[in-house]
Design an enzyme around this catalytic site. Sequence first.
Site, PDB file in Angstrom:
ATOM      1  N   ASP A  39       0.845  -1.209   0.000  1.00 18.49           N
ATOM      2  CA  ASP A  39       0.000   0.000   0.000  1.00 18.49           C
ATOM      3  C   ASP A  39       0.877   1.255   0.000  1.00 18.49           C
ATOM      4  OD1 ASP A  39      -3.142  -0.679   1.073  1.00 18.49           O
ATOM      5  OD2 ASP A  39      -1.631  -2.198   1.507  1.00 18.49           O
ATOM      6  N   THR A  46      -7.709  -4.841   0.328  1.00 24.09           N
ATOM      7  CA  THR A  46      -6.491  -5.388   0.955  1.00 24.09           C
ATOM      8  C   THR A  46      -6.698  -6.829   1.437  1.00 24.09           C
ATOM      9  OG1 THR A  46      -5.915  -3.160   1.631  1.00 24.09           O
ATOM     10  CG2 THR A  46      -4.712  -4.933   2.713  1.00 24.09           C
TER      11      THR A  46
END
Length: 329
Positions: free
Chosen positions: A48, A129
Amino acid sequence: MSFPVLIPEAEFGIRSLCQAARLIEQIRREAGVSSLTKMDRSPVTVADFAVQALVAYHLAKEFSRDPLVAEENSSIFKTSEGAKILETVTHFVKQFIPEARAGSVAEWVDRGTADPSDRFWVMDPIDGTKGFLRGEQYAIALALIEKGKVKVGLLACPNLKDARSPEIGGEGTLAVAVRGQGGWHTSLKQPKGFRPLRVSRRQKSSEAVFLSSVESRHTDRDRVERVMNKLEAHTQPIAMDSLAKYVLLASGGADILLRLPSAPQPQHRECIWDHAPGAIIVEEAGGKISDFEGNAVDDSTGRILTVSRGILVTNARLHAAALEALKEI
Ligand code: AMP
Ligand code: MG
């Protein structure tokens, strides 16, 4: 077919997201995937931060006056666990930007904390995610917003083999849309032959194919089921993580998606990067998006969207029937 519209912002997005996908692949190969838990209890990974730093760096070089409104910030690097993460992030970013140092990487991540303005970009470096951690679907999401309207949207889905099917693998899928020009998809590894995206022509509500989250905490499954029953739609919903769902709908692989807060967390609000990059892709493919009252979703409200109850995404032909069912339940 080659890419029909080469506006510089779309070209920039394609280059950046293809590189971001290679960066994630490198991280997965060399370091594997594991996550930290953020203050809001959602997971975050090395990938990320690395993707946000990489795209923010390129954006500042190519469109230096455009602010970036993105999901991550550098505050977690201040903890001892976070400092190790920053070291790893820097190691990987350096392979693509040789001048990267820990200090500059943290600064590039924080470029994403800008305020929305007349013209700005939004990004979710890894949307879905939890799907990413499971080796399933996730998306790198990027969009340009001008005067409160999404102008360009891109979704890179590294595990989506084909835009029309939820199958995992292959070369991944890249989807891009430019307002008023159309939407296209291509291979993420070799983005050459762009094909147009078109939503399905299905109009019998009993034949509607629904999409749903994999995570039960991300949606109110019970209400989705009640809407399906109202429409007498009995096909098992396609469960997928992330905005990859919008790509499937834009390509005609599914017809209806309801985004609504889960029952245990009714206060959940969608952020602009969780919707805008996919919304333009669906709309340019002929689909329709509204809140549950039928009003347009306003993309000018800042980081957080203010929508009435939830977001309805359809192939357009089934929109009125879905709204009616929502009203009735
Ligand atoms: P999905 O990929 O369908 O699991 O959805 C991922 C998205 O779910 C994230 O981008 C969040 O915006 C959203 N999300 C997180 N928590 C909730 C919640 N309690 N209700 C609805 N959506 C949520
Ligand atoms: Mg997200």
